[in-house]
Write an enzyme that holds these catalytic residues in place. Structure first.
Site, PDB file in Angstrom:
ATOM      1  N   GLY A 228     -39.657  -1.144   4.899  1.00  0.00           N
ATOM      2  CA  GLY A 228     -39.315  -0.292   3.768  1.00  0.00           C
ATOM      3  C   GLY A 228     -39.477   1.156   4.119  1.00  0.00           C
ATOM      4  O   GLY A 228     -40.550   1.554   4.590  1.00  0.00           O
TER       5      GLY A 228
ATOM      6  N   TYR B 289     -34.232 -11.437  11.518  1.00  0.00           N
ATOM      7  CA  TYR B 289     -33.870 -10.039  11.453  1.00  0.00           C
ATOM      8  C   TYR B 289     -34.989  -9.107  10.997  1.00  0.00           C
ATOM      9  O   TYR B 289     -35.197  -8.052  11.562  1.00  0.00           O
ATOM     10  CB  TYR B 289     -32.664  -9.871  10.522  1.00  0.00           C
TER      11      TYR B 289
ATOM     12  N   ASN C  85     -44.370  -7.407  -3.058  1.00  0.00           N
ATOM     13  CA  ASN C  85     -43.261  -7.619  -2.131  1.00  0.00           C
ATOM     14  C   ASN C  85     -42.535  -8.864  -2.598  1.00  0.00           C
ATOM     15  O   ASN C  85     -43.133  -9.940  -2.668  1.00  0.00           O
ATOM     16  CB  ASN C  85     -43.794  -7.815  -0.702  1.00  0.00           C
ATOM     17  N   GLY C  86     -41.246  -8.732  -2.925  1.00  0.00           N
ATOM     18  CA  GLY C  86     -40.493  -9.894  -3.367  1.00  0.00           C
ATOM     19  C   GLY C  86     -39.579  -9.570  -4.530  1.00  0.00           C
ATOM     20  O   GLY C  86     -39.294  -8.402  -4.793  1.00  0.00           O
TER      21      GLY C  86
ATOM     22  N   CYS D  94     -40.042  -4.641   1.039  1.00  0.00           N
ATOM     23  CA  CYS D  94     -41.362  -4.018   1.085  1.00  0.00           C
ATOM     24  C   CYS D  94     -42.365  -4.647   2.049  1.00  0.00           C
ATOM     25  O   CYS D  94     -42.181  -5.747   2.539  1.00  0.00           O
ATOM     26  CB  CYS D  94     -42.050  -3.975  -0.279  1.00  0.00           C
TER      27      CYS D  94
END
Lengths: 485, 485, 485, 485
Positions: C54, C270, C129-130, C28
């Site tokens: 996302g 990445y 996020n996580g 996210c």
């Protein structure tokens, strides 16, 4: 507790609003089935038969060996379930579904039912038809104790009450919760191993039990849903009753015995489909009988009888037969009316451009017409139709209404919660007649309505202001509204 | 030229096909208006009123000072024109529109009308209701001379004929073309400065002229389109007539005087809306009269009369009034039937799951029912409804049909071009009665039909095989079909 | 607490799965803004810049004077917000948004964030996020105490913890809740009068603060979201920090001081966009440096260097510059790849039909190619690309990977939670080289990676199995997986 | 006939338009295949590889034993063909397809190709890439002789010419028609038993022939379409050539020998995909070579080279290698740019809100940047990107363009038909440099371009105003435009 309204100061000069929708809406339809290999498909057809009870959204929840799955969305049943796959994915031998009525402006898929709650130790489906009178205070209290609601629907309240009950078994927790909520409600619940139905202590909303030829049990808001799937009617759910259907069969229990059946009379008058039977009375038959009684009560000299399509055709044919006047098709409803379409501009509307209903000049021109309708809410629709008929050349238009004047709001599941929107709350019959432009206006008497239906276990509060049970959170507001008018 | 069919060898053992659709369809509706600031909006409402004449697709073409614009698509009028913008873009004070009937499987937006042809020296709009009998040979001949067709519709043929005519003025070229095409046709054309309407020499299809209060002229397939926009009926377009409407007014001319009015009787029986008036006869009134005559002809001992909704309700009420039997609502049509929806599986269908029509057990149980329908095509629908009523407990079901047996195809605009699909082409009334499972079956006599309509300028060829005009490309095929059966 | 993995029994004969997707996904992206008249529009553009984090769904929540409104749906940001109106309705001067990564099969709009919770005494927005490592046990405990979850997302847990805290003020309740959840998390919250951001004690996920020229504060997962809206970077949010932004300004606080920055190294390798800067290091620069170091470590004799588009182009150009070999465009990514499209059949796929990536025969034919990629997960993609290059005539394909072998799962926000899907968990470099069909295979050393990034406050657990914080609910499962392999 | 432009009066004060789109567009892509069981699927993948040549619409026509079927619509290939069924319905072993470029405002599905013409004696499919210079006069003449066009596309003209030819065999009629049309054109035609390809006498547009391993013949606008389906390149179609592919094999013929190959140089510079090879030259290689030559010609002192993604990356890497400067990723293109999305308001745009392209501050800040782009049309895009780089802190921005100044319109298939839109038509290099805000501006020399491509069979008319063939209907207008400026 019974509220009775003594006197009302009725202001004059009421302006009929311009928009044409009838603001009289049902709050939903329920369907459940246990024990059939095509449970979700049958639910789809059942909901389709109940579509008139709610058009905002629909959903189906199925139970495949304890795993609950759901598909729901805004739209008609046929729009929500567009492809075979939508149903085929809902595997399992039991299912339940819901159609929801659209309260203006709040279209949110989160409010579409059945609700599905997933817990670490199981799932539960829940659907509701009706209106709680203590929802606001219950929600506030629950939130103060840490509860989080995921929708603006009152339906969730029951779930929180069940989860917070300390009763050792599930049905015990459900009963405790049912005794806490007040108002009009029919609930359907699906657990991993049972389908549960429950009705409020007044039985305001209809809920019936049927059976398929393979032994599957079916629960539905109206019996027309049984006919469409070939199920046979077994019995109505009784006030205060909780019904548990599982693989061992059907089990009836009362969560309270303090009950008093007062089924909503508007179900007979307007909401229910004519092919449904509620508490032993076929709806078309009751309506036709109301037309007959109305003919006796009204005794108008005219050339023909016409009904406002579609809900008033039964009453109109009863009126015609009793009066000996011919029953004519003087109003045509366009069968291709879509849910959304481009509206005529105000200028075109004044010029006579109308999309939904047409008057048949060849039938009504020069004639004295008796126009039968089921009810008058704000008067807008009636005025519009009278006008249509006059423009088409009707010599006289006599409006006869197959129910008494609607003068009080409903708090148990019909979308009239304010007296302001009811023309009969503040106007005499003569004033309404003037407002709608009719040559005469006749309402069915309250006794005539009871006689037409054939029993008096009815809620008639919209007509007489007598509420058979407490108003709770609405009480203050309601009393204020009485004084205001 | 008159074709008469002498004798038919009727094979036995006809199997009623399983699918339920009524294969009797109209081939389109036309609407045009000249001289109104909201021309395209009025066309939208007019087409909406004509929606029953075609549901495959719709289009509107407007003319803004000589510039022609168009919007068309597959779908209902309300689906094709979803947003105000769709209409607002079609500016100008004249417009024409079309609704198209769906011939199975060929849904192609290129066939949706009005057609719009752009040339280096101007544009032309064209729309058509009917069927040409020499289309195939004309198309072949035109192609041999280099013509390229952009659709599979026959409508384009007229355009090629007009463009290839060497007559010095446009109306002269149109007249030449009209004299070349054969069959049943009502055409509307829009040039930069005129709206042109034309009807075939037999006047098979209805086409009427109306007027708005602002002086705008309106042309429509049925008068119900006038009512919906507040226009007044002026007159019917006559056989062989060409009508030119431009800023100087309306001009009537005959492109041929070799005419003979034989309007399609099925317009009265089934296609037209009950509120339309065709050649002076209101459709509902004609249908109600057909029910009355049927009651006299049939004289059946029963408990009640019910009509198959919606097209047969007028005839049923006429039958009830004449017979003195009560008119009941024994069949309910689900008003939420979508254009596409998930069908019950064969297994569920056998179990009684039905989506469109329900029989009302509370009304018909134990009763001897007279079921009135407008016509029998393949017998499938009738058999299904008889079955519905019997399953709902009807003691007897007497089918009465408000038209004579349909035994011959139509080549002038109705979608029955083969005798194979007509059960009455190869079966006696007794055989049909057995096939549909009725306790008795009565058809209206041909004279009864003529009397009900009230004039005899009618095409009755589906009943008696007498075609009032040449069959051209269909002739060989038709004669072969007669021998085959 | 530090877990170290001692020894692994690596089974042979690993089969590379056939499907081609790279199973390495971010969980996210967050964006928030306080104090700008076009808050929701800026959030839209900010989310668009974070779209790579996302693609399952997106949502924006705005705050207009204390009233919170939200729009969310499945799809890309540009799909969820299609019309100006979608944003124009989200009025107010502060807003927050979220893009969600698609975990296969669970596409449910209820999981799309920001979440919006409405209470009788106010509303709260929440986005995350996580990944929490103690979510399962917390959820179970909360449910036992009556909590009802409305989504399958772990994000809701924080809300329940906050609502159940008895701390007298809101920030105190939030801090208490933040100290209860474990794992990797960046949270954004919106109350009626503040925007709150918080980061886990290890700072696994990036979260930065920026400022607009008008003084508005902005919070975003990556700095590329600042560039797109013209905001200036101010500072990174620190581990264990809670940041409160309201009309009085920005306020920094620590909810815990027991912190240890170990930012996810895969963000540099990445996930992050090359134009983002994380903890002072530009991502493109780090990647280019990794290519340079790789060139030093690998020292391969070849004709050209090509990068796998798009994530490996930076590393490839670094490799080319360091090695002195030409940097060529030997692989072309089709820029029109849609989210859903018709796949080649297996037969066509074997024939060489590919939609996303093409090898350029004119460039690689007969050449010894160094192909630079960022990482190898299952090996599927690498094998496919090596094959593409060989089919296009490459004489040799030397694969160099700009990160060490991925051998251990991540529990803090990357979607690899099982060692089974990591080819390097059970295979030697030589075995992987064989499996992907390369002529040689070189991974960047772990030290090389640290040197390329330029600091060692990194989480490198996927490479060495050393987890910097407790695994809680995952611990047992993880240890079992180590023994299994 | 050769037109040479002598002198131009160049007005000053040219205003660069505000909108950002590059007005340089290709006019379509063609693909055809004969003899493969999955013909339509392969056409789908081939068209997908040609998507960069046109994004307005796409269509595929298949031939199943002589029966032609088609599916077409507005949108990308993946949008037009959404479901397996869309392709599965296009059965048969030969097929052809087309992608169409969007000319602003005229999105009409009727213009989407392949066209399909049905005649009483057979069908014909037709698709076209290019622009006819005598279309207007041919269309006018044909209409005067009764021809009716069904689209606004010039492509139909060929069909009318073929149908009106009196040559006894089909190929003879096609040849006659090909000799009548003038300009740039590549045609594909499908009859019941052959696939026919033809190229104009100058071979302005690329068209190549390939072969599948099963023997199937393939024709495509670019060789990248061969790679994607695993076909091998066989040869280019030659100017004036007509190629007939049927079950007996492939047959080459010339419909004219008056030919002169002048392939469009913009195909190498901008349009074609880098992995395509045109007349023996790989596009990426030509572009990289143009970058090398540009480095020699420009010789600028700077810190780095960056390319404008995606079309200029090849030229930029060539420049970097030749100059020895590092090749950096200083501009990032958002890979999630949708076809339609909400635009920043003017106010936000001025504030720096941009959706498509970002400059990487961490890379360019304080640096002297050489920015390589392929061409300058109106200057809008260049000015915007220079500005982006300066805002991100670039110390100097030197713009180098990998083609000569575009100063003349194209009439053979590129969408620049007016000199007004070309900044270089009326401005010196120094003036353009000022207009775009660059520190220096260098264009590739015309000889440099020819050297980079490696052959001189090129159309260079946009650079030098020398047209290799007649302009017909455009001649007058063009000469007027020269005088006007």
């Amino acid at each position: 507790m019974v509220y009775e309204v003594k006197s009302l100061n009725e202001p004059k000069g009421y302006e009929i609003p311009l928009d044409e929708a009838k603001s009289l809406n049902e709050e939903c339809g329920l369907f459940g089935i246990w024990g059939h290999p095509q449970a979700s498909q049958l639910t789809y057809f059942g909901l389709h038969a109940l579509q008139h009870r709610g058009q905002e959204g629909a959903g189906i929840l199925s139970n495949d060996g304890g795993r609950l799955m759901r598909h729901r969305d805004l739209g008609l049943v046929t729009e929500v379930f567009r492809e075979e796959k939508d149903l085929a994915d809902l595997t399992g031998t039991s299912a339940m579904g819901h159609v929801r009525y659209a309260t203006a402006g709040s279209a949110d898929v989160n409010n579409i039912q059945p609700f599905l709650f997933d817990f670490h130790n199981g799932s539960l489906g829940l659907a509701h038809n009706g209106n709680l009178t203590n929802a606001k205070s219950l929600r506030c209290e629950l939130e103060k104790n840490g509860a989080i609601f995921s929708s603006s629907s009152d339906t969730e309240i029951l779930m929180h009450l069940i989860r917070r009950s300390h009763h050792p078994d599930f049905i015990g927790r459900v009963k405790e919760a049912l005794n806490t909520v007040k108002g009009g409600f029919a609930y359907l619940m699906m657990t991993g191993n049972a389908l549960v139905a429950a009705l409020d202590p007044n039985g305001f909303r209809p809920l019936s039990i049927g059976k398929m030829s393979n032994g599957a049990w079916v629960v539905a808001s109206e019996t027309c849903a049984f006919d469409v799937i070939g199920a046979e009617f077994v019995q109505d759910v009784e006030p205060g009753q909780i019904v548990v259907i599982d693989d061992s069969g059907i089990h009836f229990d009362q969560y309270t015995t303090n009950t008093n059946l007062t089924i909503c009379s508007m179900e007979y008058i307007y909401f229910a489909r004519p092919d449904s039977t509620i508490h032993g009375v076929n709806v078309h038959t009751a309506r036709k009988r109301s037309g007959r009684i109305l003919a006796q009560e009204a005794n108008i000299d005219a050339d023909m009888v016409i009904g406002v399509p579609n809900s008033s055709l039964s009453a109109a044919s009863g009126y015609a037969e009793e009066s000996g006047l011919p029953y004519e098709m003087g109003l045509i409803k366009n069968q291709y009316v879509a849910r959304t379409f481009i509206q005529p501009t105000q200028e075109l509307r004044e010029q006579g451009v109308r999309m939904k209903l047409s008057a048949v000049r060849g039938v009504v021109e020069g004639k004295r017409v008796i126009m039968v309708d089921d009810s008058i809410v704000r008067g807008t629709t009636s005025r519009r139709i009278v006008n249509l008929l006059k423009e088409a050349g009707a010599a006289e238009v006599h409006v006869v209404i197959a129910s008494p004047p609607l003068a009080y709001p409903c708090f148990f599941g019909i979308d009239i919660q304010s007296r302001e929107e009811l023309i009969a709350a503040s106007h005499t019959v003569e004033e309404i007649k003037e407002a709608i432009g009719a040559d005469s206006l006749t309402f069915l008497s309250q006794q005539g309505l009871v006689d037409a239906i054939g029993h008096d276990d009815l809620c008639l509060s919209y007509f007489d202001g007598v509420y058979e049970t407490g108003l709770y959170d609405y009480e203050e507001e309601y009393l204020a509204s009485l004084n205001k008018m």
